[in-house]
Design a protein around this motif. Structure first.
Motif, short mmCIF file in Angstrom:
data_model
loop_
_atom_site.label_atom_id
_atom_site.label_comp_id
_atom_site.label_asym_id
_atom_site.label_seq_id
_atom_site.Cartn_x
_atom_site.Cartn_y
_atom_site.Cartn_z
N ARG A 303 0.81 -1.16 -0.05
CA ARG A 303 -0.19 0.03 -0.07
C ARG A 303 0.91 1.23 0.03
NH1 ARG A 303 -4.38 -1.72 4.39
NH2 ARG A 303 -5.47 -3.16 3.41
N GLN A 304 2.11 1.21 -0.71
CA GLN A 304 2.79 2.33 -0.57
C GLN A 304 2.07 3.58 -1.55
OE1 GLN A 304 3.77 -0.63 -1.56
NE2 GLN A 304 5.70 -1.42 -0.36
N ASN A 305 2.72 4.58 -1.29
CA ASN A 305 2.16 6.00 -1.72
C ASN A 305 0.59 5.99 -1.68
OD1 ASN A 305 4.87 6.36 -2.37
ND2 ASN A 305 4.84 5.11 -3.99
N ALA A 306 0.05 5.78 -0.75
CA ALA A 306 -1.53 5.79 -0.74
C ALA A 306 -2.13 6.46 0.43
CB ALA A 306 -2.09 4.45 -0.86
N GLY A 307 -1.19 7.38 0.96
CA GLY A 307 -1.64 8.14 2.21
C GLY A 307 -1.88 9.54 2.24
N GLY A 308 -2.75 10.02 2.94
CA GLY A 308 -2.60 11.50 3.13
C GLY A 308 -3.20 12.46 1.82
N ARG A 309 -3.94 11.71 1.28
CA ARG A 309 -4.33 12.47 -0.05
C ARG A 309 -5.78 12.05 -0.64
NH1 ARG A 309 -3.16 9.28 -4.59
NH2 ARG A 309 -2.27 7.51 -3.88
N GLU A 310 -6.56 13.04 -1.23
CA GLU A 310 -8.00 12.65 -1.83
C GLU A 310 -7.82 11.98 -3.19
OE1 GLU A 310 -10.66 15.66 -3.60
OE2 GLU A 310 -11.71 15.22 -1.86
N ARG A 311 -8.55 10.89 -3.46
CA ARG A 311 -8.71 10.48 -4.90
C ARG A 311 -9.91 9.60 -5.26
NH1 ARG A 311 -4.35 8.20 -7.99
NH2 ARG A 311 -4.70 6.35 -9.13
N ARG A 312 -10.20 9.84 -6.26
CA ARG A 312 -11.50 9.17 -6.76
C ARG A 312 -11.08 7.54 -6.98
NH1 ARG A 312 -14.94 13.29 -8.42
NH2 ARG A 312 -16.24 11.79 -9.39
N VAL A 313 -11.93 6.98 -6.29
CA VAL A 313 -11.83 5.33 -6.14
C VAL A 313 -12.99 4.66 -6.60
CG1 VAL A 313 -9.68 5.54 -4.78
CG2 VAL A 313 -12.14 5.47 -3.69
N ALA A 314 -13.11 3.46 -6.77
CA ALA A 314 -14.23 2.57 -6.76
C ALA A 314 -14.26 1.84 -5.24
CB ALA A 314 -14.30 1.72 -7.75
N VAL A 315 -15.32 1.82 -4.59
CA VAL A 315 -15.52 0.91 -3.23
C VAL A 315 -16.61 -0.14 -3.37
CG1 VAL A 315 -16.05 1.24 -0.90
CG2 VAL A 315 -15.01 3.17 -2.41
N LEU A 316 -16.04 -1.24 -2.96
CA LEU A 316 -16.93 -2.37 -2.64
C LEU A 316 -17.26 -2.64 -1.34
CD1 LEU A 316 -16.75 -5.86 -4.88
CD2 LEU A 316 -16.73 -5.63 -2.22
N ILE A 421 -7.94 9.11 1.56
CA ILE A 421 -6.98 7.86 1.74
C ILE A 421 -5.88 8.34 2.50
CG2 ILE A 421 -5.73 6.14 0.68
CD1 ILE A 421 -7.31 6.52 -1.82
N GLY A 422 -5.67 7.61 3.60
CA GLY A 422 -4.72 7.97 4.42
C GLY A 422 -4.40 7.02 5.58
N GLU A 423 -3.28 6.88 6.43
CA GLU A 423 -3.03 6.15 7.44
C GLU A 423 -3.80 6.64 8.66
OE1 GLU A 423 -0.71 2.90 5.70
OE2 GLU A 423 -1.14 3.30 7.79
N MET A 424 -4.62 6.13 9.18
CA MET A 424 -5.33 6.54 10.29
C MET A 424 -5.49 5.54 11.48
SD MET A 424 -8.65 8.06 8.12
CE MET A 424 -8.38 8.95 6.52
N GLY A 425 -5.73 6.25 12.65
CA GLY A 425 -5.80 5.17 13.88
C GLY A 425 -4.84 5.72 14.85
N TYR A 426 -4.56 4.80 16.02
CA TYR A 426 -3.94 5.18 17.07
C TYR A 426 -2.73 4.18 17.25
CZ TYR A 426 -2.23 6.65 21.81
OH TYR A 426 -1.71 6.83 22.65
N GLY A 427 -1.68 4.22 17.66
CA GLY A 427 -0.77 3.39 17.76
C GLY A 427 -0.47 2.16 16.78
N GLN A 428 -0.53 0.94 17.53
CA GLN A 428 -0.60 -0.18 16.52
C GLN A 428 -1.65 -0.44 15.80
OE1 GLN A 428 0.38 -3.51 19.00
NE2 GLN A 428 2.56 -3.10 19.34
#
Length: 506
Positions: A303-316, A421-428
């Motif tokens: 999942r490299q280079n997929a964080g912290g940005r807006e992107r148009r995606v398809a979702v299932l 799209i971004g890295e979200m959460g807390y700790g592990q």
């Protein structure tokens, strides 16, 4: 403390336990086994060798001398040398380890075990620690108590006490060692004698295990190096090792009580048996129902280079329908394996189409398409994944045919649009994820599919961006909570039909 002559109940009980272990070793057809089972056997067989010196000093020597020492005298003997102390401490750890392994094999298949697992592990760790601390504290109190009471009044402390020839005691100890070693060696020799009759067990990938009569299917798998799941350690307490018999069922021995109870519990058909309990008497072909791959989900795409940005995606967004009711009638391990098989189907369908599984939520899943591809291609990938999912669920239902009261059914929602799209959460708990109205809409479309009793609800926007036409299917104008405008949605009863109209994936 009152002392009775004779060997006592404790040593006889340990001897009986040792003989039962030898019987189990003799009946075992192969030494291929999980590490936990091997350790339990090794601990059980090594215990008599650790206890022989203690039994001779505490039981045999008093019989010969007529002097029966009390607890302080025994404790003083155990601390007379570092070798005696270390051996007795090791014996304590081995005994406790053997008991804990046996208890773990018995408890881990129980529904209540996960709730108390941490507490039980804590007790298992603390009991030997406190026992060893008590052993040390008892040794420290010996000199103080002896001085205060002027001796214990036991002839063991008197220089005039009758003594037994040390050479005789050495010979007795060697006789015990030799006797136990001979019992183990004799058991191994009996196992090595050629058995009468050979049978062949055939597996679906073409491999064949040729074994002697008396082998269970699970033992045959292990002897041939064929991976075979068995969570409870081959005791018939779960059904994870079960197999479907495709040839050779006629004339085989019927299930015994333990196996029959488990098979009845899961509603298994007549051609399904527990591999750990089923011992064929002639050639047979079997298909393991739960394979080793179902223990976990395959590694997802990077999942490299997929964080912290807006992107148009398809979702299932997909979900199993009525799975809670299905799980109520299955053993916990069977539910876990069934879910993992379903998760495997989802992972292969999504990744095989070029997407990434974002997360699993209960029996639902969220997948993203378009992290590294243009939106039109991402929309086609999402539709392809929906078709593969539908086909995968059909194959899964065939695998579990006869074991499910009703087949597994999917509800899928597809939508395309902008997402954060971004890295979200807390700790592990931090992970790559997506948020936004597009994900909420896909989730609501999955609910719409349930309402209309169909497999797929897909927004017209996604279909148009994919460059496809779904004429011939139902098209609805629906209102979604939080949106002023209606959303045009295609309702697809059988998502597998989409594979006929989709372009080939490169």
């Amino acid at each position: 403390k009152v002392h009775f002559p004779g060997l006592g109940f404790g040593p006889l009980q340990k001897l009986l336990h040792f003989l039962m272990a030898l019987d189990s070793l003799y009946r075992r057809q192969t030494f291929r086994m999980p590490v936990g089972e091997a350790l339990k056997i090794i601990f059980g067989l090594s215990l008599p060798f650790l206890l022989v010196p203690h039994v001779v000093a505490a039981r045999v020597e008093p019989l010969l001398s007529g002097v029966y020492p009390d607890y302080p005298a025994i404790l003083r003997t155990l601390w007379s040398s570092s070798f005696n102390t270390s051996r007795q401490s090791l014996a304590l750890i081995v005994v406790w380890g053997h008991a804990c392994l046996g208890a773990w094999f018995w408890m881990r298949g129980r529904a209540w075990f996960p709730k108390y697992e941490t507490l039980l592990y804590t007790v298992a760790l603390l009991v030997p620690i406190f026992a060893l601390l008590g052993f040390v504290n008892g040794a420290r109190s010996l000199e103080r108590d002896y001085a205060e009471h002027g001796g214990y009044g036991d002839r063991a402390y008197s220089s005039q006490a009758p003594r037994v020839d040390p050479n005789l005691l050495d010979k007795i100890r060697l006789a015990f060692y030799g006797g136990f070693a001979s019992l183990i060696g004799g058991t191994l020799v009996l196992r090595a004698l050629p058995a009468r009759g050979r049978i062949r067990i055939r597996y679906p990938d073409g491999r064949v295990a040729a074994v002697s009569l008396g082998f269970s299917v699970l033992e045959a798998s292990r002897a041939a190096g064929i991976p075979h799941v068995s969570v409870c350690g081959g005791r018939g307490r779960c059904s994870t090792c079960r197999v479907r018999i495709t040839q050779g069922l006629e004339g085989q021995p019927p299930p015994e009580a333990a196996e029959l109870a488990t098979l009845t519990r899961i509603g298994a058909p007549e051609n399904v048996r527990l591999a750990c309990q089923f011992r064929p008497v002639h050639n047979v072909s079997v298909v393991p129902i739960l394979d080793t791959d179902s223990l976990g989900i395959k590694t997802q795409l990077a999942r490299q280079n997929a964080g912290g940005r807006e992107r148009r995606v398809a979702v299932l967004f997909c979900d199993l329908r009525d799975f809670t009711r299905i799980a109520e009638h299955r053993l916990p391990y069977d539910t876990v394996f069934l879910l993992n098989r379903y998760f495997e189907v989802v992972g292969e369908a999504v990744e095989g189409s070029g997407g990434v599984v974002d997360k699993f939520i209960g029996d639902g899943a969220l997948a993203i398409f378009g992290l590294k591809t243009p939106l039109p291609e991402a929309c086609r990938q999402a539709l392809s994944a929906a078709a593969r999912l539908s086909q995968g669920i059909r194959a899964l239902n065939q695998t579990f045919e006869g074991e499910l009261e009703q087949p597994l059914r999917l509800a899928i929602g597809l939508h395309a649009g902008p997402a954060i799209i971004g890295e979200m959460g807390y700790g592990q708990a931090t992970s790559l994820t997506v948020v936004g109205d597009t994900i909420n809409t896909a989730s609501r479309l999955e609910g719409l599919a349930k309402e209309h009793d169909v497999e797929l609800a897909v927004s017209a926007e996604l279909v148009e961006r994919a460059g496809l036409s779904f004429e011939g299917h139902r098209r609805l104008e629906i209102s979604l909570r939080g949106r002023k405008a209606t959303l045009e949605t295609w309702i697809i009863g059988d998502a597998a039909q989409l594979s006929l109209s989709l372009p080939m994936q490169g």
